[in-house]
Scaffold this motif. Structure first.
Motif, PDB file in Angstrom:
ATOM      1  N   VAL A   1      53.682  40.241  34.716  1.00 51.52           N
ATOM      2  CA  VAL A   1      52.982  41.381  35.307  1.00 51.52           C
ATOM      3  C   VAL A   1      52.452  41.012  36.693  1.00 51.52           C
ATOM      4  O   VAL A   1      52.442  41.826  37.612  1.00 51.52           O
ATOM      5  N   ALA A   2      52.046  39.755  36.864  1.00 51.42           N
ATOM      6  CA  ALA A   2      51.429  39.327  38.123  1.00 51.42           C
ATOM      7  C   ALA A   2      52.449  39.087  39.229  1.00 51.42           C
ATOM      8  O   ALA A   2      52.079  39.000  40.401  1.00 51.42           O
TER       9      ALA A   2
ATOM     10  N   VAL B   1      48.398  37.739  46.700  1.00 50.73           N
ATOM     11  CA  VAL B   1      47.074  38.209  46.264  1.00 50.73           C
ATOM     12  C   VAL B   1      46.312  37.029  45.655  1.00 50.73           C
ATOM     13  O   VAL B   1      46.868  36.277  44.862  1.00 50.73           O
ATOM     14  N   PRO B   2      45.034  36.852  46.033  1.00 53.77           N
ATOM     15  CA  PRO B   2      44.264  35.719  45.494  1.00 53.77           C
ATOM     16  C   PRO B   2      44.116  35.789  43.973  1.00 53.77           C
ATOM     17  O   PRO B   2      44.124  36.871  43.390  1.00 53.77           O
TER      18      PRO B   2
ATOM     19  N   GLU C   1      41.483  38.163  42.209  1.00 51.74           N
ATOM     20  CA  GLU C   1      41.845  39.574  42.220  1.00 51.74           C
ATOM     21  C   GLU C   1      43.041  39.819  41.304  1.00 51.74           C
ATOM     22  O   GLU C   1      43.142  40.841  40.623  1.00 51.74           O
ATOM     23  N   MET C   2      43.943  38.838  41.267  1.00 50.97           N
ATOM     24  CA  MET C   2      45.130  38.957  40.430  1.00 50.97           C
ATOM     25  C   MET C   2      44.720  39.108  38.964  1.00 50.97           C
ATOM     26  O   MET C   2      45.207  39.988  38.249  1.00 50.97           O
ATOM     27  N   ASP C   3      43.795  38.269  38.533  1.00 49.09           N
ATOM     28  CA  ASP C   3      43.307  38.332  37.143  1.00 49.09           C
ATOM     29  C   ASP C   3      42.815  39.739  36.800  1.00 49.09           C
ATOM     30  O   ASP C   3      43.151  40.310  35.773  1.00 49.09           O
ATOM     31  N   LYS C   4      42.019  40.265  37.723  1.00 48.49           N
ATOM     32  CA  LYS C   4      41.400  41.560  37.502  1.00 48.49           C
ATOM     33  C   LYS C   4      42.466  42.649  37.388  1.00 48.49           C
ATOM     34  O   LYS C   4      42.444  43.477  36.478  1.00 48.49           O
ATOM     35  N   ARG C   5      43.419  42.600  38.310  1.00 52.11           N
ATOM     36  CA  ARG C   5      44.421  43.673  38.344  1.00 52.11           C
ATOM     37  C   ARG C   5      45.422  43.562  37.208  1.00 52.11           C
ATOM     38  O   ARG C   5      45.924  44.580  36.710  1.00 52.11           O
ATOM     39  N   VAL C   6      45.736  42.328  36.789  1.00 54.78           N
ATOM     40  CA  VAL C   6      46.652  42.177  35.655  1.00 54.78           C
ATOM     41  C   VAL C   6      45.997  42.767  34.406  1.00 54.78           C
ATOM     42  O   VAL C   6      46.631  43.496  33.638  1.00 54.78           O
ATOM     43  N   ARG C   7      44.700  42.470  34.239  1.00 55.32           N
ATOM     44  CA  ARG C   7      43.995  43.019  33.071  1.00 55.32           C
ATOM     45  C   ARG C   7      43.951  44.548  33.125  1.00 55.32           C
ATOM     46  O   ARG C   7      44.197  45.228  32.136  1.00 55.32           O
ATOM     47  N   ALA C   8      43.705  45.072  34.318  1.00 50.74           N
ATOM     48  CA  ALA C   8      43.651  46.531  34.465  1.00 50.74           C
ATOM     49  C   ALA C   8      45.003  47.161  34.132  1.00 50.74           C
ATOM     50  O   ALA C   8      45.079  48.164  33.420  1.00 50.74           O
ATOM     51  N   ALA C   9      46.085  46.545  34.633  1.00 44.94           N
ATOM     52  CA  ALA C   9      47.423  47.104  34.404  1.00 44.94           C
ATOM     53  C   ALA C   9      47.783  47.026  32.920  1.00 44.94           C
ATOM     54  O   ALA C   9      48.335  47.975  32.347  1.00 44.94           O
ATOM     55  N   LEU C  10      47.443  45.884  32.274  1.00 51.50           N
ATOM     56  CA  LEU C  10      47.754  45.744  30.852  1.00 51.50           C
ATOM     57  C   LEU C  10      46.914  46.717  30.027  1.00 51.50           C
ATOM     58  O   LEU C  10      47.374  47.246  29.012  1.00 51.50           O
TER      59      LEU C  10
END
Lengths: 223, 311
Positions: free
Chosen positions: A100-101, A109-110, A113-122
């Protein structure tokens, strides 16, 4: 938005996939792309993702003429177009998180922020907590949802899908289509190639029917 | 001080690619090992040749190649006659100086150099003739001029034999120069070989990761991003090859050492094999890493361009 202007496409092997195809999809619109196998549906999607270029005519995506997007500008262009495949094209040797990342990783992407957005997308596709799973440990429907999470993680204005429900049973197909509709509801332009009659009946969205590489009227009054 | 975000992200991505590629190599130990061995041998060969030449130079460094002629006088010659001959020689055109060496002095020098005292003691009398060491003056010290001078000196009364002693030293030095040139040629050819080996390994690796490359390009990965792990892979293999080359040379020297020592002892010389210097071994290792990187760059740039996502 997506606009095809008299697009003619002939492949190097001589096959003519599209002939004078013109249509326009407004920003925030959702449509099905239908037609027999070989009618040119995949070619339309390939032209939008810049995997192919038209032999003649012009393709506009997000207000840009794709013929002006060349060389080093292609990667950035592709990050603006989310693509979902029938076979979902996940990397089986990487956990869900990495899959996903990937579009964020290529864009630099740092990590935080990557962690946050991967969780949001999942979370959006209902797979929160499965970050460390490997694709083969997931069901077909879950794999397809990982593919969708990957396609939308960069928040692309355009989302295209090639037979995204082709390998799914009706319930899962419905689930996946609901997802697409949710993204459409927040302003994403969505184009889904499908020949799944049930979906066509169920979702009352515009239908672009292609026959012999041209836009044709829908054969029977479905949808 | 914390790094700016962009820099930190950049470093993080490079770090991931760097150690990710190392991990992938470790997961294919046999294939990686073969590549590293080939690179190691290809680097060790020119480095060993280089060392051979360098060691030869150490041995021959002490040999004076300033041009000198040895003029031996007839047996028997008295001291007075010898002095007269030396004066006659010194008077010749093209002679810078002429030094007379008596048979006794000659014997003492020979004893010092040869180390065969006992045998010399057994001789009933000194067999050596009087010797005049002649150094030509500059315009007369070319090979042709020396031949001419030697011919002139042969005409002097009581001269038995004229030898230009230094010809063989010059020949050895010329051979060393040729060998050194050969080292460069061999190194160039083998460097091309390393490029090809790494390039081929990277090509296979690229083919094996085709799906991943396609997907990465599909989601907007640039050529540089896709290429990065392969560059690091080439770098690691080259680095491994360079380290192996240094190890091979050290092992080779250790194996040869005792024999060379015995040989040197037989000649009464205190000579020890020279190993790679502190400047040289990083050059071998770094050269390997650089060649690996270059080979990977060539292969990745060529092959990755041809992999485009299909849908």
């Amino acid at each position: 938005m997506i606009r095809f202007d008299r697009v003619f496409k002939r492949y190097p092997n001589g096959r003519e996939a599209l002939a004078e195809l013109s249509f326009e999809l407004e920003t925030g619109e959702m449509a099905f792309l239908t037609g027999h196998s070989g009618a040119g549906k995949s070619t339309v999607l390939r032209l939008i993702a810049l995997l192919e270029r038209p032999t003649r005519g012009q393709v506009f995506v997000n207000g840009r003429n794709t013929s002006a997007v060349r060389g080093g500008a292609i990667p950035a262009f592709r990050r603006q177009v989310g693509v979902v495949f029938q076979d979902h094209r996940l990397l089986d040797d990487r956990p869900v998180y990495d899959n996903v990342a990937l579009p964020l990783a290529v864009g630099g992407v740092p990590r935080r922020e990557m962690d946050k957005r991967v969780r949001a997308a999942l979370d959006q596709v209902g797979l929160l907590g499965r970050e460390r799973s490997f694709p083969l440990e997931l069901s077909a429907g879950e794999q397809q949802r990982v593919g969708i999470a990957r396609a939308v993680i960069t928040k692309p204005p355009v989302l295209i899908a090639d037979e995204p429900t082709g390998n799914l049973d009706p319930d899962l197909a419905l689930e996946v289509m609901n997802l697409f509709q949710r993204f459409n509801a927040v302003g994403v332009t969505v184009l889904v190639a499908t020949h799944d009659v049930h979906l066509l009946e169920r979702f009352r969205v515009r239908r672009l029917h292609i026959e012999h590489g041209r836009l044709a009227t829908v054969p029977h009054a479905a949808a | 001080m914390p790094l700016p975000d962009a820099v930190a992200t950049h470093l993080e991505r490079h770090g991931q690619a760097l150690f990710g590629s190392l991990g992938r190599l470790a997961r294919q130990p046999f294939a990686t090992f073969l590549t590293v061995v080939v690179i190691g041998i290809a680097l060790a060969l020119p480095a060993a040749l280089w060392l051979t030449v360098a060691n030869l130079r150490v041995v021959t460094e002490g040999l004076d190649d300033t041009v000198q002629l040895s003029v031996y006088l007839e047996l028997p010659t008295t001291a007075a006659q010898a002095k007269q001959a030396a004066l006659a020689i010194e008077a010749k055109k093209g002679v810078a100086d002429a030094v007379l060496v008596s048979p006794d002095e000659g014997l003492a020098e020979f004893r010092k150099l040869s180390g065969i005292d006992a045998a010399l003691e057994a001789l009933p009398e000194n067999p050596l003739p009087w010797l005049v060491k002649v150094r030509p003056s500059p315009p007369h010290d070319t090979a042709a001029a020396i031949d001419e001078l030697a011919a002139q000196l042969r005409k002097v009364e009581r001269v038995e034999l004229v030898e230009a002693d230094t010809a063989w030293v010059r020949r050895i030095h010329a051979i060393e120069d040729t060998l050194q040139q050969l080292v460069l040629l061999v190194a160039a050819v083998l460097a091309a070989g390393v490029l090809a080996v790494v390039g081929n390994t990277i090509r296979l690796e690229i083919n094996g990761r085709r799906a991943e490359i396609e997907v990465t390009k599909l989601v907007g990965g640039s050529n540089a991003f896709v290429r990065r792990p392969f560059l690091y892979s080439g770098f690691w293999q080259g680095l491994g090859g360079g380290l192996l080359a240094v190890a091979l040379i050290a092992a080779g020297l250790a194996a040869l050492g005792p024999f060379v020592e015995r040989l040197a002892a037989a000649y009464g010389a205190g000579f020890a094999l020279r190993s790679l210097s502190l400047q040289e071994w990083p050059l071998v290792v770094g050269g390997g890493a650089l060649l690996g990187l270059a080979g990977a760059w060539l292969a990745a740039t060529y092959h990755l361009r041809r992999i485009e996502p299909r849908a």
